[in-house]
Design an enzyme around this catalytic site. Structure first.
Site, short mmCIF file in Angstrom:
data_model
loop_
_atom_site.label_atom_id
_atom_site.label_comp_id
_atom_site.label_asym_id
_atom_site.label_seq_id
_atom_site.Cartn_x
_atom_site.Cartn_y
_atom_site.Cartn_z
N HIS A 80 1.03 -1.27 -0.15
CA HIS A 80 -0.04 0.15 -0.11
C HIS A 80 0.69 1.22 -0.13
CE1 HIS A 80 -4.26 -1.68 1.43
NE2 HIS A 80 -3.66 -2.43 0.43
N TYR A 208 -9.36 5.41 7.25
CA TYR A 208 -9.54 5.72 9.12
C TYR A 208 -10.63 6.95 8.87
CZ TYR A 208 -5.19 3.27 10.05
OH TYR A 208 -4.11 2.45 10.17
N PRO A 300 -4.24 0.57 18.54
CA PRO A 300 -4.21 -0.14 17.28
C PRO A 300 -4.20 1.02 16.21
CG PRO A 300 -6.24 -0.80 18.02
CD PRO A 300 -5.70 -0.38 19.34
N LYS A 304 1.01 -0.29 15.16
CA LYS A 304 2.26 -0.19 15.30
C LYS A 304 2.73 -1.61 15.95
CE LYS A 304 3.79 3.52 13.26
NZ LYS A 304 4.05 2.70 11.83
N TYR A 392 4.00 6.56 9.82
CA TYR A 392 2.89 5.46 9.70
C TYR A 392 3.85 4.29 9.10
CZ TYR A 392 -1.31 3.01 8.42
OH TYR A 392 -2.33 2.24 8.35
P1 RFL Z 1 1.60 -12.13 21.44
O1 RFL Z 1 0.93 -11.97 20.06
O2 RFL Z 1 0.72 -11.61 22.50
O3 RFL Z 1 2.37 -13.34 21.84
C1 RFL Z 1 2.46 -13.80 23.13
C2 RFL Z 1 2.38 -15.33 23.28
O4 RFL Z 1 2.85 -15.71 24.49
C3 RFL Z 1 1.90 -16.83 24.84
N1 RFL Z 1 2.00 -16.66 26.38
C4 RFL Z 1 2.72 -17.63 27.00
N2 RFL Z 1 3.29 -18.48 26.98
C5 RFL Z 1 3.94 -19.14 27.81
N3 RFL Z 1 3.65 -19.15 29.05
C6 RFL Z 1 2.84 -17.86 29.51
N4 RFL Z 1 2.59 -17.80 30.86
C7 RFL Z 1 2.19 -17.07 28.40
N5 RFL Z 1 1.47 -16.05 28.40
C8 RFL Z 1 1.30 -15.95 27.31
C9 RFL Z 1 0.57 -16.38 24.37
O5 RFL Z 1 -0.46 -17.37 24.13
C10 RFL Z 1 1.35 -15.72 22.90
O6 RFL Z 1 1.25 -16.93 21.94
O7 RFL Z 1 2.99 -11.08 21.77
P2 RFL Z 1 4.00 -10.67 20.66
O8 RFL Z 1 4.71 -11.87 20.18
O9 RFL Z 1 4.79 -9.74 21.31
O10 RFL Z 1 3.39 -9.90 19.50
C11 RFL Z 1 2.66 -8.71 19.57
C12 RFL Z 1 1.53 -8.49 18.71
O11 RFL Z 1 0.78 -9.68 18.81
C13 RFL Z 1 0.70 -7.45 19.11
O12 RFL Z 1 1.63 -6.26 19.28
C14 RFL Z 1 -0.36 -7.03 17.86
O13 RFL Z 1 -1.09 -8.23 17.70
C15 RFL Z 1 -1.21 -5.92 18.75
N6 RFL Z 1 -2.54 -5.72 18.00
C16 RFL Z 1 -2.29 -5.31 16.85
N7 RFL Z 1 -1.57 -4.75 16.38
C17 RFL Z 1 -1.58 -4.13 15.25
O14 RFL Z 1 -0.63 -3.77 14.61
N8 RFL Z 1 -2.84 -3.85 14.43
C18 RFL Z 1 -3.88 -4.47 15.08
O15 RFL Z 1 -4.95 -4.50 14.22
C19 RFL Z 1 -3.73 -5.25 16.32
N9 RFL Z 1 -4.84 -5.89 16.79
C20 RFL Z 1 -3.64 -6.48 18.64
C21 RFL Z 1 -4.78 -6.41 17.87
C22 RFL Z 1 -3.75 -7.17 19.75
C23 RFL Z 1 -4.75 -7.67 20.57
N10 RFL Z 1 -4.60 -8.45 21.83
C24 RFL Z 1 -3.25 -8.70 22.35
C25 RFL Z 1 -5.65 -8.13 22.57
C26 RFL Z 1 -5.92 -7.08 18.44
C27 RFL Z 1 -6.00 -7.61 19.71
C28 RFL Z 1 -7.23 -8.53 20.27
C1 PHB Z 2 -6.10 -4.31 10.94
O1 PHB Z 2 -6.24 -4.60 9.62
O2 PHB Z 2 -6.22 -5.13 11.76
C2 PHB Z 2 -5.48 -2.93 11.18
C3 PHB Z 2 -5.29 -2.21 10.16
C4 PHB Z 2 -4.64 -0.78 10.56
C5 PHB Z 2 -4.55 -0.19 11.95
C6 PHB Z 2 -5.12 -1.36 12.91
C7 PHB Z 2 -5.54 -2.58 12.61
O3 PHB Z 2 -4.40 0.67 12.22
#
Ligand code: RFL
Ligand code: PHB
Length: 397
Positions: A80, A208, A300, A304, A392
């Site tokens: 993008h 957005y 989110p 980032k 971004y």
């Molecule tokens: P993760 O992905 O949370 O992975 C951590 C892993 O550790 C495991 N775990 C354990 N394992 C062993 N012992 C324990 N005691 C443990 N406790 C937990 C978990 O099962 C998991 O597999 O962290 P990591 O690897 O640092 O990655 C970070 C990203 O996943 C995170 O920053 C993003 O997904 C944040 N996030 C989003 N980021 C974006 O950039 N765009 C988004 O749209 C977006 N949506 C989200 C999100 C995070 C969410 N969470 C955490 C509630 C939506 C959600 C619902």
């Molecule tokens: C997503 O596609 O999940 C998404 C994209 C952009 C954002 C947050 C989430 O800023």
């Protein structure tokens, strides 16, 4: 032979958590000949089906390429060059490519990225243990080891270092004594209700929208799979959002142009996530290093979270690899400072973009006027647009 009879396992780096940070670290260390074991609490199916992030910065894409896991991302991901912010019903396009030195972002789901990493690590017989229960970190200031339970038996792993990659609710951050840990937190007075559907996106780029009824985002995972979000109160219930009501609300908030091109379809997944800014400092204590969501959370807006997980792993893997090559500890000693410098800039940008695009329930009339003034300023200033675009697409490592 049961583990207890074999004696404790040993590795160089014990990695707690098999999300994007833990898996990427394991892969990069493996390429450099450094041995690790990943301990993940959930099953592989569970980890791969969590719908989360979708946008990768160029520096994250480059890291995945260097880690040898970028092939499917390049084949199936979408590049993008821009995105839009809609306010007062009129879109303002941020042309990332022309406002930066040609940078862009890659739309590729976290589910796919996690699958690619798991396939690569499992495929080479890497040490990745799923369903590890009650993981506990010990002696992080001395000779670290980790204890966990699996299938009813207790296991022990001795190691040189522990990488705490276990997310916000994991065990690692809590193992750092409260007396040396500083935590900074802001909880926003709303959440995001997300929906995933197998319908074509309403636009080629992300939208957005700042609407009187609340923020909305039109995103995607592919040309045939869409991801949408709406801002909602923290006490909202998913049962109150049947598919048709959600599509109607998205059509209103995204504006008539997007609504006209929006295809509706049954929701594959719906979830509500609260919005939070959070940083724990320092990111190292003794022989424990925190990375990704274990150390920090961003709202989110701006996508980032996953990218910060990748940049933490860049700095941490550099430090660990240098240590194992030459015994040099400089990279490990500077890890927390380097990672936090980038983390705080992404925290600032995510907070700023959240403030710019959401409706705050307790905002005074002057705050709404200031929000509009800021948006108007960005619309007519290429310097302001450049600042948004530069953040971004991702700041350099
Ligand atoms: P993760 O992905 O949370 O992975 C951590 C892993 O550790 C495991 N775990 C354990 N394992 C062993 N012992 C324990 N005691 C443990 N406790 C937990 C978990 O099962 C998991 O597999 O962290 P990591 O690897 O640092 O990655 C970070 C990203 O996943 C995170 O920053 C993003 O997904 C944040 N996030 C989003 N980021 C974006 O950039 N765009 C988004 O749209 C977006 N949506 C989200 C999100 C995070 C969410 N969470 C955490 C509630 C939506 C959600 C619902
Ligand atoms: C997503 O596609 O999940 C998404 C994209 C952009 C954002 C947050 C989430 O800023």
């Amino acid at each position: 032979m049961p583990d207890e009879e074999r004696g404790p396992m040993r590795t160089q780096v014990a990695i707690i958590g098999g999300g994007p940070s833990g898996l990427l670290l394991s892969q990069i260390l493996h390429q450099a000949g450094v041995d690790s074991v990943v301990l993940e609490r959930r099953s592989r199916e569970h980890v791969e089906s969590r719908i989360r992030a979708g946008v990768l910065e160029q520096v994250s894409v480059d890291m995945l390429d260097r880690a040898g896991v970028g092939a499917r991302m390049h084949a199936e991901g979408l590049e993008h060059d821009g995105f839009s912010i809609v306010y007062d019903g009129v879109p303002m396009r941020i042309d990332m490519r022309s406002l930066t030195d040609g940078a862009h972002v890659m739309v590729y789901g976290q589910t796919e990225l996690t699958r690619d990493l798991n396939d690569t690590i499992v495929g080479r017989g890497g040490n990745l243990i799923f369903e590890a229960e009650d993981v506990a970190l010990h002696d992080i200031e001395g000779r670290p080891y980790v204890i966990w339970r699996k299938d009813g038996a207790e296991h022990r792993l001795d190691c040189d270092f522990i990488a705490g990659c276990d997310g916000y609710h994991g065990a690692s951050r809590a193992s750092i004594p409260a007396a040396v840990r500083r935590e900074y937190e802001k909880v926003y007075p709303f959440g995001w209700l997300g929906v995933l559907a197998d319908v074509p996106p309403c636009d080629e780029e992300l939208i957005y929208s700042n609407h009187a009824r609340g923020f909305a985002l039109a995103s995607m995972r592919s040309q045939t799979r869409s991801r949408y979000y709406i801002q909602c109160p923290l006490d909202e219930h998913l049962e109150d959002w049947p598919d048709e009501k959600l599509w109607d609300e998205l059509a209103i908030r995204l504006g008539p142009q997007a609504a006209a091109r929006m295809t509706r379809g049954p929701a594959l997944e719906k979830s509500i996530a609260p919005l939070r800014s959070f940083v724990a400092e320092p990111m190292r204590h003794g022989r424990l290093f925190l990375a990704g969501d274990a150390a920090h959370i961003v709202p989110p807006t701006g996508a980032k979270g996953l990218n910060l997980a990748a940049s933490d792993i860049h700095y941490l893997s550099e430090g660990l690899i240098a240590y194992y090559r030459s015994g040099a500890t400089g990279g490990l000693d500077s890890y927390s400072g380097k990672a936090l410098a980038r983390v705080w800039k992404a925290e600032r940008f995510s907070w700023y973009l959240t403030g710019l695009t959401h409706r705050f329930p307790d905002a005074a009339p002057i705050e709404r006027k200031l929000q509009i003034a800021e948006l108007d300023y960005i619309r007519c200033s290429s310097a302001a647009q450049r600042a948004v675009a530069e953040n971004y697409v991702g700041l350099p490592l």
